[in-house]
Motif scaffolding. Structure first.
Motif, PDB file in Angstrom:
ATOM      1  N   VAL A   1      19.489   4.312  -8.228  1.00 27.17           N
ATOM      2  CA  VAL A   1      20.200   4.034  -6.670  1.00 27.17           C
ATOM      3  C   VAL A   1      18.731   4.244  -6.047  1.00 27.17           C
ATOM      4  O   VAL A   1      19.119   3.647  -4.594  1.00 27.17           O
ATOM      5  N   ARG A   2      18.073   3.502  -6.625  1.00 26.75           N
ATOM      6  CA  ARG A   2      17.100   2.737  -6.389  1.00 26.75           C
ATOM      7  C   ARG A   2      16.212   3.497  -4.782  1.00 26.75           C
ATOM      8  O   ARG A   2      17.015   4.829  -3.797  1.00 26.75           O
ATOM      9  N   GLY A   3      14.413   4.412  -4.724  1.00 26.76           N
ATOM     10  CA  GLY A   3      14.471   4.904  -3.650  1.00 26.76           C
ATOM     11  C   GLY A   3      14.066   4.576  -2.717  1.00 26.76           C
ATOM     12  O   GLY A   3      13.253   5.019  -1.598  1.00 26.76           O
TER      13      GLY A   3
ATOM     14  N   ARG B   1       0.765   2.656 -11.984  1.00 22.31           N
ATOM     15  CA  ARG B   1       0.196   2.801 -10.430  1.00 22.31           C
ATOM     16  C   ARG B   1      -0.367   1.945  -9.789  1.00 22.31           C
ATOM     17  O   ARG B   1      -1.383   3.319 -10.120  1.00 22.31           O
ATOM     18  N   TYR B   2      -0.479   1.941  -8.862  1.00 22.81           N
ATOM     19  CA  TYR B   2      -1.698   1.761  -7.498  1.00 22.81           C
ATOM     20  C   TYR B   2      -1.362   2.660  -6.271  1.00 22.81           C
ATOM     21  O   TYR B   2      -0.271   2.476  -6.091  1.00 22.81           O
ATOM     22  N   ARG B   3      -2.229   2.042  -5.527  1.00 24.88           N
ATOM     23  CA  ARG B   3      -2.000   2.084  -3.958  1.00 24.88           C
ATOM     24  C   ARG B   3      -2.415   1.550  -3.486  1.00 24.88           C
ATOM     25  O   ARG B   3      -1.814   1.093  -2.047  1.00 24.88           O
TER      26      ARG B   3
ATOM     27  N   ASP C   1       8.021   1.538 -15.194  1.00 23.75           N
ATOM     28  CA  ASP C   1       8.699   1.061 -16.698  1.00 23.75           C
ATOM     29  C   ASP C   1       8.989  -0.622 -15.850  1.00 23.75           C
ATOM     30  O   ASP C   1       9.357  -0.935 -16.607  1.00 23.75           O
ATOM     31  N   ALA C   2       8.964   0.085 -14.412  1.00 23.33           N
ATOM     32  CA  ALA C   2      10.374  -1.047 -13.969  1.00 23.33           C
ATOM     33  C   ALA C   2       9.175  -2.176 -13.475  1.00 23.33           C
ATOM     34  O   ALA C   2       8.827  -2.322 -12.529  1.00 23.33           O
ATOM     35  N   LEU C   3       9.740  -3.387 -14.222  1.00 16.43           N
ATOM     36  CA  LEU C   3       9.276  -4.363 -13.612  1.00 16.43           C
ATOM     37  C   LEU C   3       9.281  -5.064 -12.066  1.00 16.43           C
ATOM     38  O   LEU C   3       8.411  -5.865 -11.811  1.00 16.43           O
TER      39      LEU C   3
ATOM     40  N   PHE D   1       0.951  -0.947   0.149  1.00 16.48           N
ATOM     41  CA  PHE D   1      -0.375  -0.227   0.147  1.00 16.48           C
ATOM     42  C   PHE D   1       1.005   0.901  -0.311  1.00 16.48           C
ATOM     43  O   PHE D   1       1.606   1.479   0.802  1.00 16.48           O
ATOM     44  N   ARG D   2       0.585   2.195  -1.287  1.00 14.31           N
ATOM     45  CA  ARG D   2       1.656   3.505  -1.097  1.00 14.31           C
ATOM     46  C   ARG D   2       0.558   4.776  -1.333  1.00 14.31           C
ATOM     47  O   ARG D   2      -0.532   4.551  -2.434  1.00 14.31           O
ATOM     48  N   TYR D   3       0.695   5.782  -0.717  1.00 14.14           N
ATOM     49  CA  TYR D   3      -0.193   6.570  -1.181  1.00 14.14           C
ATOM     50  C   TYR D   3      -0.180   7.640  -2.572  1.00 14.14           C
ATOM     51  O   TYR D   3       0.831   8.658  -2.113  1.00 14.14           O
ATOM     52  N   GLU D   4       0.090   6.810  -3.364  1.00 16.13           N
ATOM     53  CA  GLU D   4       0.933   7.890  -4.659  1.00 16.13           C
ATOM     54  C   GLU D   4      -0.187   8.364  -5.537  1.00 16.13           C
ATOM     55  O   GLU D   4      -1.288   7.751  -5.936  1.00 16.13           O
ATOM     56  N   ARG D   5       0.373   8.934  -6.799  1.00 23.82           N
ATOM     57  CA  ARG D   5      -0.535   9.463  -7.419  1.00 23.82           C
ATOM     58  C   ARG D   5      -1.254   7.781  -8.380  1.00 23.82           C
ATOM     59  O   ARG D   5      -0.010   7.796  -9.102  1.00 23.82           O
TER      60      ARG D   5
HETATM   61  P1  AMP Z   1      10.086  -0.971  -5.689  1.00 27.15           P
HETATM   62  O1  AMP Z   1       9.364  -2.206  -3.240  1.00 27.15           O
HETATM   63  O2  AMP Z   1       9.330   0.695  -4.787  1.00 27.15           O
HETATM   64  O3  AMP Z   1      11.595  -1.148  -5.112  1.00 27.15           O
HETATM   65  O4  AMP Z   1       9.069  -1.542  -5.993  1.00 27.15           O
HETATM   66  C1  AMP Z   1       9.279  -3.131  -6.772  1.00 27.15           C
HETATM   67  C2  AMP Z   1       8.867  -2.697  -8.122  1.00 27.15           C
HETATM   68  O5  AMP Z   1       7.319  -2.770  -7.594  1.00 27.15           O
HETATM   69  C3  AMP Z   1       8.257  -1.946  -8.583  1.00 27.15           C
HETATM   70  O6  AMP Z   1       9.544  -2.523  -9.894  1.00 27.15           O
HETATM   71  C4  AMP Z   1       7.066  -2.165  -9.682  1.00 27.15           C
HETATM   72  O7  AMP Z   1       7.105  -3.447 -10.694  1.00 27.15           O
HETATM   73  C5  AMP Z   1       6.597  -2.304  -8.708  1.00 27.15           C
HETATM   74  N1  AMP Z   1       5.694  -1.385  -7.523  1.00 27.15           N
HETATM   75  C6  AMP Z   1       6.045   0.186  -6.364  1.00 27.15           C
HETATM   76  N2  AMP Z   1       5.284   0.551  -6.748  1.00 27.15           N
HETATM   77  C7  AMP Z   1       4.847   0.889  -6.950  1.00 27.15           C
HETATM   78  C8  AMP Z   1       3.081   0.882  -7.656  1.00 27.15           C
HETATM   79  N3  AMP Z   1       2.588   2.521  -6.544  1.00 27.15           N
HETATM   80  N4  AMP Z   1       1.966   0.644  -8.446  1.00 27.15           N
HETATM   81  C9  AMP Z   1       2.108  -0.811  -8.801  1.00 27.15           C
HETATM   82  N5  AMP Z   1       3.539  -1.349  -9.160  1.00 27.15           N
HETATM   83  C10 AMP Z   1       4.268  -0.820  -8.194  1.00 27.15           C
END
Ligand code: AMP
Length: 421
Positions: A255-257, A119-121, A277-279, A110-114
């Motif tokens: 550098v990844r977030g 990209r989903y919440r 585009d990050a799978l 769960f992430r409160y993103e736009r």
């Molecule tokens: P992270 O945990 O940010 O390193 O993300 C790992 C992977 O999760 C990313 O490469 C995306 O494929 C997927 N991901 C991260 N955030 C989202 C999101 N808000 N909605 C859908 N997929 C996401």
């Protein structure tokens, strides 16, 4: 009408078969590489992510679903699962209990993103973690495993990017070099970047603001500022990838977030996914287990976004063509003989369907066709008396009389040839 919350989505029948296939492939790849599943709660103490994901990250600063529960505790819906797995690893002393510490997990984050395409919440991740191994050859194995997973899903248009972000020994000098290079340009960057310059300058590479890009593109690269042991590690990882004949690009901006990464970082990108585009993405995080109260174990892992993998998978994958035997009672026949027949078919492992809507034979036949039944079994009063059933092959239209005692075996034989096709 009450609708699903913005940024969340239902996975409906018809679509869920692709998800099931994805999950089967993920588990199978884990089995081959020796990973065991772990399931942790979706809700955790807020502090776990503040500490584990990192105070300076966008996730912790802006995106967490945090609330005070009825007992007054600050809790968070997990935005990622790595801190939860590390917590469980430490809490249950899994280092002593498991023969090898290779773990995987799947589930909602769960992430409160736009919200936008990809990209989903509420979204789902398949996540892999290994504890206690510092060797760079594990980095290359885990990257190879990630690439294999993507390939097994028949996603052929992907790209592997890697980088090294150094360690706590070389990072301070690099941060200084970064700030020196920015110098008088810092005021021209966005507010987030100016904040990052104070809290974690490396994070400036994560910036997506268009106006900032020309400045960021001119900044120094981490790989040119690695200490000798980080450089050796990175060279070894690259050698491993070359031995696997895996194509990769070095991406200086990778550098990844998330705060805990050190040394190797990597992502696999889907070439036709658009902006998101990050799978999958991951990296090494050797200090995290200790930081969360455990022994000083090394760690490395990655998380794949299931929604994005689903988008990148070819259309047809996931269609499970499982045979359905449609059982129909006609005339005066009550439903109990067909119910028992359907139960016997199901006990033998077949999928059997009965229409309880009391419709005509004609409409049931149409319905059987619509739901993709491979066979229809018709039981009328004559058949019932003679202990027979009428079997119709929906593909060819052929019909034959089979005895009730042999019909289950008979269908099992036909259906197993269909499944194996
Ligand atoms: P992270 O945990 O940010 O390193 O993300 C790992 C992977 O999760 C990313 O490469 C995306 O494929 C997927 N991901 C991260 N955030 C989202 C999101 N808000 N909605 C859908 N997929 C996401």
């Amino acid at each position: 009408m009450i609708q699903a919350i913005r940024g969340t989505h239902d996975i409906l029948p018809g679509e869920v078969e692709r998800w099931q296939r994805l999950e089967v492939v993920a588990r199978e790849v884990c089995r081959r590489y020796g990973y065991q599943e772990i399931r942790t709660p979706v809700i955790e103490q807020e502090e776990l992510f503040a500490k584990g994901t990192g105070e300076s990250t966008d996730i912790v600063q802006k995106e967490m679903y945090t609330f005070t529960d009825k007992g007054g505790e600050k809790v968070t819906l997990r935005p990622e699962v790595t801190p939860s797995i590390v917590r469980a690893f430490v809490e249950h002393t899994l280092d002593q209990k498991l023969p090898i510490s290779k773990l995987y997990s799947m589930g909602p984050m769960f992430r409160y993103e736009r919200p936008q395409k990809g990209r989903y919440r509420q979204f789902h991740q398949f996540d892999v973690e290994v504890f206690g191994i510092e060797a760079p050859s594990l980095d290359s194995e885990i990257i190879e495993m990630a690439a294999k997973f993507v390939a097994e899903l028949e996603i052929n248009d992907s790209e592997l990017i890697i980088n090294s972000v150094g360690c706590k020994n070389c990072r301070p000098a690099f941060s200084q070099a970064l700030l020196a290079a920015l110098d008088d340009k810092l005021p021209q960057l966005c507010a987030d970047c100016r904040r990052r310059a104070e809290t974690n300058p490396l994070r400036i590479f994560d910036c997506k603001v268009v106006a900032d890009q020309s400045i960021i593109d001119g900044l120094p690269h981490t790989v040119d500022h690695l200490c000798p042991s980080c450089r050796d590690h990175f060279n070894e990882v690259k050698r491993g990838l070359e031995a696997y004949a895996l194509d990769y690009q070095i991406s200086h901006r990778l550098v990844r977030g998330i705060d805990y990464y050190m040394r190797t970082t990597f992502e696999i990108l889907g070439k036709h996914l658009g902006a998101q585009d990050a799978l999958l993405g991951g990296g090494r995080y050797d200090g995290l287990v200790k930081h969360l109260g455990g022994s000083d174990y090394a760690g490395i892992g990655y998380a794949a976004g299931l929604e994005r993998l689903i988008m990148a998978m070819p259309e047809a994958s996931g269609l499970i063509n499982f045979p359905i035997v449609y059982v129909i009672a006609i005339g005066e026949v009550s439903s109990s003989p067909v119910q028992v027949l359907a139960r016997d078919l199901r006990n033998a492992g077949l999928s059997a369907f009965i229409d309880y809507k009391v419709r005509s034979l004609r409409s049931q036949m149409k319905h059987a066709d619509k739901i993709g039944a491979t066979h229809v079994l018709i039981v009328g009063s004559n058949e019932l008396e003679r202990r027979e059933v009428l079997l119709r092959n929906m593909a060819t239209g052929d019909q034959e009389i089979i005895t009730r005692d042999t019909i289950v075996d008979h269908l099992c034989k036909i259906e197993s040839t269909l499944v194996n096709k």
